[in-house]
Design an enzyme around this catalytic site. Structure first.
Site, PDB file in Angstrom:
ATOM      1  N   LYS A  70       0.884  -1.178   0.000  1.00 38.79           N
ATOM      2  CA  LYS A  70       0.000   0.000   0.000  1.00 38.79           C
ATOM      3  C   LYS A  70       0.915   1.221   0.000  1.00 38.79           C
ATOM      4  CE  LYS A  70      -4.132   1.838   0.293  1.00 38.79           C
ATOM      5  NZ  LYS A  70      -5.060   1.843  -0.860  1.00 38.79           N
ATOM      6  N   ASP A  77      -5.512  -3.075  -2.413  1.00 37.02           N
ATOM      7  CA  ASP A  77      -6.943  -2.999  -2.752  1.00 37.02           C
ATOM      8  C   ASP A  77      -7.184  -3.511  -4.174  1.00 37.02           C
ATOM      9  OD1 ASP A  77      -5.346  -0.810  -3.268  1.00 37.02           O
ATOM     10  OD2 ASP A  77      -6.935   0.669  -3.124  1.00 37.02           O
ATOM     11  N   ASP A  95      -2.676 -12.207   5.383  1.00 42.05           N
ATOM     12  CA  ASP A  95      -3.706 -12.870   6.178  1.00 42.05           C
ATOM     13  C   ASP A  95      -5.052 -12.740   5.452  1.00 42.05           C
ATOM     14  OD1 ASP A  95      -5.133 -13.988   8.229  1.00 42.05           O
ATOM     15  OD2 ASP A  95      -4.767 -12.397   9.682  1.00 42.05           O
ATOM     16  N   ASP A 110      -7.049 -15.774   2.655  1.00 40.71           N
ATOM     17  CA  ASP A 110      -8.394 -16.326   2.854  1.00 40.71           C
ATOM     18  C   ASP A 110      -9.259 -16.084   1.620  1.00 40.71           C
ATOM     19  OD1 ASP A 110      -7.793 -17.262   5.347  1.00 40.71           O
ATOM     20  OD2 ASP A 110      -9.585 -16.453   6.296  1.00 40.71           O
TER      21      ASP A 110
END
Ligand code: NAD
Length: 360
Positions: free
Chosen positions: A191, A223, A247, A251
């Site tokens: 980022k 993003d 993390d 997922d």
């Protein structure tokens, strides 16, 4: 080769799926004439019951002695309200720390036979084959100062995102080396338009990338990466990112492939004196108390973790490929557990393990 493995079955379905994973390990050792020694240790809720400690010192010692560790899952509902020190999950964080595993690798592969289990349309997910490399021991989960500083309306909560050049270099090198054995492309995720921490991350990854001129490097903001994972997952080969972003993204990557029961993971540290890479291998799923003890848990995530162990800790690529091919063959045969919604009656955990052994 000598393979000295510690198995930590843990709680719930952890014991059921690791039993099948070890069965496959024995089949591989038998076929390729490796000398396999398997020790077993306590971790999680079962360890609290027997010793009062979610990670008994004896378990940490056994893990340090072994070439690689295979873990099931930890967690029992009876500990849900226990203090943090007495929760099974404490053992999980403890064993990762004790082994110094700083890179978490999660392969995300769309198996042709399972495309219908993916939440994405078949044509989007077909052909997806990536590895998400997440930094595991630094960043905002570990940085200090941290805490909630009470002061009435001025009460502040603070977390600190911190990385050193050395921490970024070692995880970046691992990602580039991995890419060399694959499609030779690393996508680094940060980022950097907002965070200085990410600016250093991008600078160091770019520098390390120059040592690997045969590997293509691109950078994505986190993003945008979250969006591209569902719009065009095939574009990714190796995704490299820091702890918290990894993390979340891993997922998201996990659900692309269908059932959580199929997903393996590997956490890697430095080389051991034996030459093996320190590694902790575990399926992504938890202890699934809702189906524990019923012989219906999907063992393919745990078995895939054995394939990852053979490849990453021991460099046994042929054996690893054989296990992955056996998983694919069993899925195509339709002999799978209920979570994969087979056309006929579902197979048991044990039957799937036996079928993978036969296919190996
Ligand atoms: P979970 O992964 O255990 O289960 C989520 C859902 O997926 C459940 O419906 C379960 O039946 C299903 N599922 C999971 N693995 C499956 C498999 N192999 N085959 C078929 N279905 C499967 O997550 P949860 O319910 O949020 O957590 C249960 C316990 O596990 C908690 O105590 C949690 O803290 C712990 N947990 C441990 C780990 C770990 O050890 N690495 C990871 C996640 C959760």
């Amino acid at each position: 080769m000598n393979l000295h493995i510690l198995v930590l079955p843990g709680d719930g379905i952890g014991t059921e799926v690791t039993r099948e994973a070890v069965r496959v390990l024995h089949a591989v050792a038998g076929k390729w004439h490796h000398r396999l020694t398997v020790a077993e240790g306590l971790l999680g809720g079962v360890a609290i019951h027997k010793t009062g400690d979610p990670l008994p010192p004896e378990t940490a010692r056994l893990a340090a002695d072994a070439d690689a560790t295979l873990m099931g899952a930890v967690g029992l509902p009876e500990f849900d309200d226990a203090p943090p020190e007495k929760r099974p999950e404490k053992g999980l964080l403890g064993i990762r720390k004790a082994l110094g595993v700083y890179a978490n690798l999660r392969p995300v592969r769309a198996y042709p036979s399972q495309l219908d289990s993916s939440p994405l349309k078949n044509h989007l997910v077909a052909g997806t084959d990536m590895v998400i490399v997440r930094e595991l021991t630094g960043g905002i989960y570990y940085g200090t100062p941290r805490g909630i500083f009470e002061n009435g309306a001025e009460t502040r909560a603070v977390n600190t995102m911190t990385y050193t050049r050395a921490e970024i270099e070692r995880i970046a090198r691992m990602a580039f080396q991995l890419a060399r054995g694959r499609r030779k492309k690393v996508t680094s995720v940060d980022k950097s338009n907002v965070l200085e921490n990410s600016q250093l991350w991008r600078r160091v990854v770019t520098e390390v990338g120059r040592e690997f001129s045969d590997v293509e490097l691109d950078h994505l903001l986190v993003d945008n990466c979250a969006m591209q994972l569902v719009l065009n997952p095939r574009r990714f080969d190796v995704v490299l990112t820091e702890n918290m972003f990894g993390d979340i993204l891993s997922d998201e990557g996990a659900v692309l492939a269908g059932s959580i029961g199929m997903l393996p993971s590997a956490s890697i540290g430095d080389r051991k004196p034996s030459g093996a890479w320190t590694g902790l291998y575990e399926p992504v799923h938890g202890s699934a108390p809702d189906i524990a003890g019923q012989n219906k848990a999907n063992p393919l995530g745990a078995i895939g973790s054995v394939a990852a162990m053979l490849e990453y800790s021991f460099g046994l690529k042929e054996e690893a490929a054989a296990v992955n091919a056996a998983i694919e063959a069993v899925m195509q045969s339709g002999k799978v557990t209920a979570d994969l919604r087979p056309p006929g009656s579902p197979a048991t955990t044990e039957e799937v393990g036996q079928a993978v052994c036969a296919a190996v």
